[in-house]
Design an enzyme around this catalytic site. Structure first.
Site, PDB file in Angstrom:
ATOM      1  N   ASP A 103     -22.901 -23.079  36.523  1.00 47.86           N
ATOM      2  CA  ASP A 103     -23.656 -23.295  35.522  1.00 47.86           C
ATOM      3  C   ASP A 103     -25.251 -22.662  35.589  1.00 47.86           C
ATOM      4  O   ASP A 103     -25.722 -24.052  36.342  1.00 47.86           O
ATOM      5  CB  ASP A 103     -23.488 -23.657  34.260  1.00 47.86           C
ATOM      6  N   LYS A 219     -11.330 -35.268  34.450  1.00 45.35           N
ATOM      7  CA  LYS A 219     -10.469 -33.864  34.043  1.00 45.35           C
ATOM      8  C   LYS A 219      -9.580 -33.270  34.216  1.00 45.35           C
ATOM      9  O   LYS A 219      -9.197 -32.868  33.216  1.00 45.35           O
ATOM     10  CB  LYS A 219     -11.737 -33.270  34.857  1.00 45.35           C
ATOM     11  N   TYR A 228      -8.734 -31.170  26.435  1.00 45.03           N
ATOM     12  CA  TYR A 228      -9.651 -30.825  26.756  1.00 45.03           C
ATOM     13  C   TYR A 228     -10.817 -29.888  26.336  1.00 45.03           C
ATOM     14  O   TYR A 228      -9.436 -28.113  26.054  1.00 45.03           O
ATOM     15  CB  TYR A 228      -9.890 -30.615  28.259  1.00 45.03           C
TER      16      TYR A 228
END
Length: 622
Positions: A103, A219, A228
């Site tokens: 990103d 994660k 998630y």
């Protein structure tokens, strides 16, 4: 005299104890397991991404200069205008897996507009990058979060844009400076918030290396357990990162393995809705809206508030509902039990990362929410919008007294079919797999990474309407034409209710469907939406991973006649029904049969057994 220790976060730390040899050994074992699970990128790939970001920085500066020249600004402004690339998300936090996208945000001075970005940046990218390096480029300017989606030499890049109300953006610009927020509109503020949150978060953890190890583990665990994804009502990557950071603040000297073990007990037993805060909230002269349940009534309804540390503070988990909260806490408790056993050597780290059993074991009944379109581009936009709204259907189901749990799976299943006419399209929407294209693999929405789908999904009701375009032709009754679908599954667990209770979700399904089809995102001649009921043993085979088995239909036990004792008479009640036979029926386990009449599931009791008709469809999977 002891040196006072720094307070990390809003409360004093629980322990400053240094790691033991056992904890150091367990941390090495955790890192080794994460590497076996493919959570670390090879050194050459790391260098490749770093080199690509250096190229993008040069391109950002050239883009700003190009806009200045085009607008005939003085050379002094052209030379000093600058421009800078910032990263945010998992890459910036340093807890990304191989193949993850980067990103990025292009920050420009005030005389460069968003329109300039989408008009000029694509050609500058093509000119300055090596020939053939750009494998894919798709601008999505109309979306809630406008981006240019890029695939450069095998690396996914999400290129966002914002401008600041300044005349120059030097390379030394500090994004944490809150004065930079002056004069920004909502889109510009949202865009700048990404790198501001990531940068602030890293400044608020005692040891970055420990934080990154623990975040990689959390994660991976959250993804494997299907808890998630912000859009569908679970914490996203940044929210899980803030939770890990809070535990790091409580144990500043701990190893990554200790943080993971403490994480599940602390977060699983947190006194919700008390918010998770990494720092005290701050005021600022620009008076942007910040999360504050005392001022804003809607903030009071956040069930598990996790608050971003950068101004303006926002709740990163506003989509969490009662069911997703319940599932998250259950999974945290389960993981805590596993890590307790890991600590005592009874289990290994790989046991923590065992995959979910959503389709194989958890539920017997499912609702299938299928969006469909006659073109791929139309489906990317329509499925993204539907994904952003499915959780609203789940919320309405949560109010149905006969449902204990209505859990939305965190990924959609995208399929391509070949249909000749409306009857075949209707069959596909009802779950018939015989028209599925055999040469196109079913993909989950997280693997497709379609920029249009993701942009619309993130924007939801606030997303700009994206024109679907002409695309492929509709089924015409002659040659099979492509028909694209994306299906989301809602697992249903029934409450223990009296047998006279009925489960009827037709009203909730109809209202939700009608609401989506009344929006500007829906085009009647291109888009379709259907809700149907599915048993676990009727689920398509492509929702199961290799090695998983689809549940099988339980065989009915042969009826056994109850012999009459010699001399016994069959008594009858006032209606003439044999009493013992009625009692036998009452003891039978209830069975559920589904009726997708008009596309809505309906369960209703007749006597002591649920009965209703069911449309039969041919089902086959590749």
């Amino acid at each position: 005299m002891a040196v006072p220790q720094r307070q990390w976060g809003t409360t004093p730390s629980i322990s400053w104890t240094l790691p033991t040899e056992k904890e150091i050994s367990q941390n090495e074992e955790l890192i080794g397991e994460l590497k076996r699970q493919g959570q670390y990128e090879a050194p050459n790939e790391i260098e490749k991404k770093q080199a690509l970001l250096v190229q993008l920085q040069k391109i950002a500066v050239e883009f700003v200069k190009h806009v200045c020249r085009k607008k005939n600004l003085p050379q002094s402004i052209v030379d000093s205008a600058g421009g800078k690339i910032f990263t945010y998300g998992s890459y910036c936090l340093g807890a990304y897996a191989p193949g993850s996208d980067i990103d990025t945000l292009v920050v420009a001075p005030r005389h460069v507009s968003r329109e300039d970005f989408f008009e000029l940046m694509p050609s500058i990218l093509e000119r300055m990058l090596p020939v053939g390096a750009i494998e894919e480029m798709k601008p999505v300017p109309e979306a809630y979060v406008p981006i240019i989606k890029l695939m450069i030499s095998g690396t996914d890049i999400d290129l966002n844009f914002t401008r600041l109300a300044v005349s120059s953006v030097p390379f030394s610009l500090d994004v944490k400076d809150t004065n930079l927020l002056r004069g920004l509109d909502d889109r510009e503020l949202r865009a700048l918030n990404g790198p501001r949150v990531a940068d602030e978060l890293l400044q608020l953890v005692p040891q970055k290396k420990t934080f990154r190890t623990a975040l990689r583990a959390i994660k991976l665990w959250a993804q494997r357990r299907a808890v998630y994804g912000n859009i569908v009502g679970f914490p996203g990557g940044v929210a899980w990162g803030m939770l890990v950071a809070r535990v790091c603040q409580l144990y500043p000297q701990a190893t990554g393995s200790v943080i993971v073990m403490k994480f599940f007990r602390i977060i699983g037993r947190w006194n919700w809705p008390q918010p998770i805060l990494l720092k005290e909230s701050e005021d600022h002269p620009i008076q942007a809206r910040v999360w504050n349940p005392r001022l804003y009534p809607t903030d009071k309804y956040h069930l598990m508030p996790i608050i971003t540390p950068a101004y303006p503070a926002m709740c990163a988990t506003h989509n969490i509902g009662p069911t997703t909260k319940k599932i998250i806490i259950q999974e945290l408790e389960r993981a805590g039990d596993i890590t307790d056993k890991i600590s005592f050597g009874k289990l290994q780290w790989r046991d923590l990362f065992t995959k979910h059993t959503y389709f194989t074991h958890n539920y017997r009944y499912y609702l299938s929410v299928t969006s469909g379109s006659i073109s791929k581009e139309a489906q990317a936009s329509w499925s993204g919008f539907v994904e952003s709204r499915v959780r609203l259907l789940v919320q309405s189901l949560e109010g149905q007294g006969s449902i204990a749990v209505a859990r939305l799976f965190n990924k959609g299943f995208a399929r391509e079919h070949k249909c000749k006419d409306e009857d075949e399209v209707d069959a596909v929407l009802h779950g018939d797999m015989q028209y599925q294209a055999t040469n196109v693999k079913t993909e989950t929405t997280d693997n497709i990474k379609d920029p249009l789908h993701n942009a619309v999904a993130q924007g939801g009701a606030d997303a700009a309407v994206v024109t679907n375009g002409n695309g492929e032709a509709a089924p015409n009754g002659h040659e099979p034409q492509p028909f694209y679908t994306t299906t989301y599954y809602i697992g249903i667990e029934l409450a223990q209710e009296d047998s006279a209770k009925k489960l009827d979700v037709s009203e909730q399904s109809r209202d939700w469907k009608d609401n989506q089809c009344r929006t500007a995102n829906y085009e009647e001649d291109r888009n379709f939406l259907h809700i149907s009921a599915t048993r676990s043993y009727d689920l398509p085979l492509d929702v199961f991973a290799p090695g998983e088995e689809r549940p099988t239909k339980a065989k009915k036990k042969a009826a056994v006649k109850r012999p009459l004792i010699h001399g016994q008479k069959r008594s009858r009640d006032a209606s003439g029904t044999e009493v013992w036979r009625a009692a036998a029926v009452a003891k039978r386990p209830r069975t559920l049969r589904w009726s997708p009449a008009w596309g809505y599931p309906l369960m209703k009791p007749i006597g002591h057994t649920f009965h209703c008709e069911r449309r039969e469809t041919t089902s086959s999977s590749r």
